[in-house]
Design a protein around this motif. Structure first.
Motif, short mmCIF file in Angstrom:
data_model
loop_
_atom_site.label_atom_id
_atom_site.label_comp_id
_atom_site.label_asym_id
_atom_site.label_seq_id
_atom_site.Cartn_x
_atom_site.Cartn_y
_atom_site.Cartn_z
N VAL A 242 8.64 0.81 -12.29
CA VAL A 242 8.68 -0.01 -10.88
C VAL A 242 7.60 -1.01 -10.90
O VAL A 242 7.74 -1.89 -10.06
N LEU A 243 6.71 -0.73 -11.65
CA LEU A 243 5.51 -1.92 -11.56
C LEU A 243 5.55 -2.94 -12.59
O LEU A 243 5.12 -3.78 -12.69
N THR B 98 0.81 -1.18 -0.05
CA THR B 98 0.00 -0.04 0.00
C THR B 98 0.70 0.98 -0.09
O THR B 98 0.51 2.13 -0.57
N GLU B 99 1.93 1.31 0.86
CA GLU B 99 2.90 2.43 1.01
C GLU B 99 3.41 2.68 -0.52
O GLU B 99 3.60 3.70 -1.06
N GLU B 100 3.84 1.46 -1.32
CA GLU B 100 4.28 1.55 -2.49
C GLU B 100 3.42 2.31 -3.33
O GLU B 100 3.81 2.93 -4.32
N ARG B 101 2.37 1.94 -3.36
CA ARG B 101 0.92 2.33 -4.43
C ARG B 101 1.13 3.72 -4.16
O ARG B 101 0.74 4.61 -5.03
N ARG C 151 1.64 9.27 -5.82
CA ARG C 151 2.13 10.78 -5.50
C ARG C 151 3.18 10.98 -6.55
O ARG C 151 3.03 12.25 -7.02
N GLU C 152 4.04 10.23 -7.17
CA GLU C 152 4.82 10.49 -8.01
C GLU C 152 4.32 10.89 -9.46
O GLU C 152 4.61 11.81 -10.08
N LEU C 153 3.10 9.99 -9.73
CA LEU C 153 2.41 10.32 -10.85
C LEU C 153 1.87 11.83 -10.77
O LEU C 153 1.59 12.42 -11.83
#
Length: 387
Positions: free
Chosen positions: A236-237, A173-176, A181-183
């Motif tokens: 990263v995905l 969840t933190e990675e998503r 946020r980056e997007l």
């Protein structure tokens, strides 16, 4: 002696693990039963055949402990009880339902595990009363203790697995959230600048074709930068091997690019630096870049500012980033589309590094964003050469 390679030595899993467990338990039970038969004399031939068939069936039930855990567990309990009623050989077949009991508790099936344990204790106690032996009373007490310990160990195992899974879900969840946020930062800033530059190009197309052509060139460059950062963020995905990006990662070294893009959109920006400039940890460098990027985006979209000042103050333990403008659209910025989410995203970035961020109207007019970003354990001063 060659070093031990853990990648070559792996415990079996799945069906192979179940087969190995069933086979190992069968060997232990068979050896124990045979030792009992040789030392105390054996049953008749029909009873002996029935005993061995029950041993094979009970041990074989472990092959189905994953697919049908409850059914396999109850079968081992009932069939083991039948074995002790029919056979005069007191073999160690009780090991099998204990293994099944642990498996159920480790899977979190506590009702079935407790029910099986209760039936085993009641069955043992009934046998004790029927035989009238004093020794078997102690055996019932010891069996109860073993069953309680097995259920407790299985429950602890289940809790540890559940905790590990929950921790993995939290990390995912933190990675998503980080990717989202980056997007938001990449798309929000660049698309906003493209929109402002396109409007400026249309406005200048007839009056000043030269400046319109310059704005169109900036749109092309901004769109290329958007695609590059979008590919890097979405990379990263992916689970495939791709060529590593050659462009520098976003950081304050590219702050001048943000200034140039803002100027082409009609937003004059000036950068001021104080303190001993130093190499920043990657998270701090990226956070500072994104905060400036989002602040300039909001200023271009909402403020109508005629001047923006970006200040970087390098302290001994933290970096202070301040973005101030003299615009008039502070209310629209905090309540309009994307403004509030952008400020929330900047605040989260600062807090994730142990810092803080404040954003709001200035007393003298305009809007200000102030962020404090601790260096952490790094952040060594840089030697200024040729600057």
């Amino acid at each position: 002696m060659p070093p031990f390679d853990r990648t070559r030595f792996r415990l079996p899993r799945g069906v192979r693990a179940d087969a190995l467990l069933a086979g190992g338990v069968f060997v232990v039970v068979a050896l124990g039963a045979e030792a009992q038969r040789l030392s105390h004399g054996g049953d008749s031939v029909p009873s002996l055949i029935a005993s061995w068939l029950l041993i094979a069936a009970v041990c074989g039930a472990l092959l189905f402990r994953r697919r049908y855990p409850v059914t396999a567990g109850w079968f081992t309990v009932l069939a083991t009880g039948v074995y002790y009623l029919l056979s005069d050989i007191d073999g160690p077949l009780i090991v099998v339902p204990i293994v099944a009991l642990y498996a159920l508790a480790a899977q979190g099936r506590m009702r079935a595990a407790i029910g099986m344990a209760a039936v085993m204790v009641i069955g043992m106690a009934a046998g004790t009363l029927a035989s009238g032996s004093d020794v078997t009373g102690t055996a019932v007490f010891m069996l109860t203790g073993w069953l309680v310990a097995v259920v407790a160990l299985g429950s602890v195992r289940h809790s540890r697995l559940a905790y590990a899974e929950e921790e993995a879900r939290l990390r995912a969840t933190e990675e998503r959230l980080r990717i989202a946020r980056e997007l938001h930062d990449v798309i929000g800033h660049n698309i906003s600048m493209i929109n402002v530059q396109a409007g400026a190009a249309l406005h200048r197309l007839k009056k000043d074709p030269g400046q319109a052509e310059e704005a169109l060139g900036a749109i092309k460059a901004s769109s290329r930068e958007t695609l590059r950062e979008l590919r890097a963020t979405l990379g990263v995905l992916r689970r495939v091997d791709e060529q590593a990006p050659t462009a520098p990662a976003p950081g304050l070294a590219r702050a001048d690019e943000l200034v140039a893009s803002a100027k082409l959109a009609g937003l004059p920006v000036r950068i001021e630096r104080t303190g001993a400039e130093r190499s920043l940890p990657a998270p701090v460098d990226l956070a500072a870049y994104r905060i400036v990027q989002e602040s300039l985006t909001n200023a271009a979209r909402h403020s109508g500012a005629g001047r923006v000042v970006v200040r970087f103050a390098y302290g001994d333990r933290e970096l202070t980033v301040v973005v101030e403008d003299d615009g008039r659209g502070s209310a629209a910025r905090t309540a309009g589309s994307g403004g509030r989410s952008g400020i929330v995203g900047m605040t989260e970035r600062a807090r994730a590094l142990g810092g803080e961020l404040t954003a709001g109207p200035r007393p003298e007019g305009g809007f200000a964003v102030r962020a404090r970003l601790p260096y952490g354990t790094t952040g060594e001063p840089m030697e200024r050469s040729g600057r």
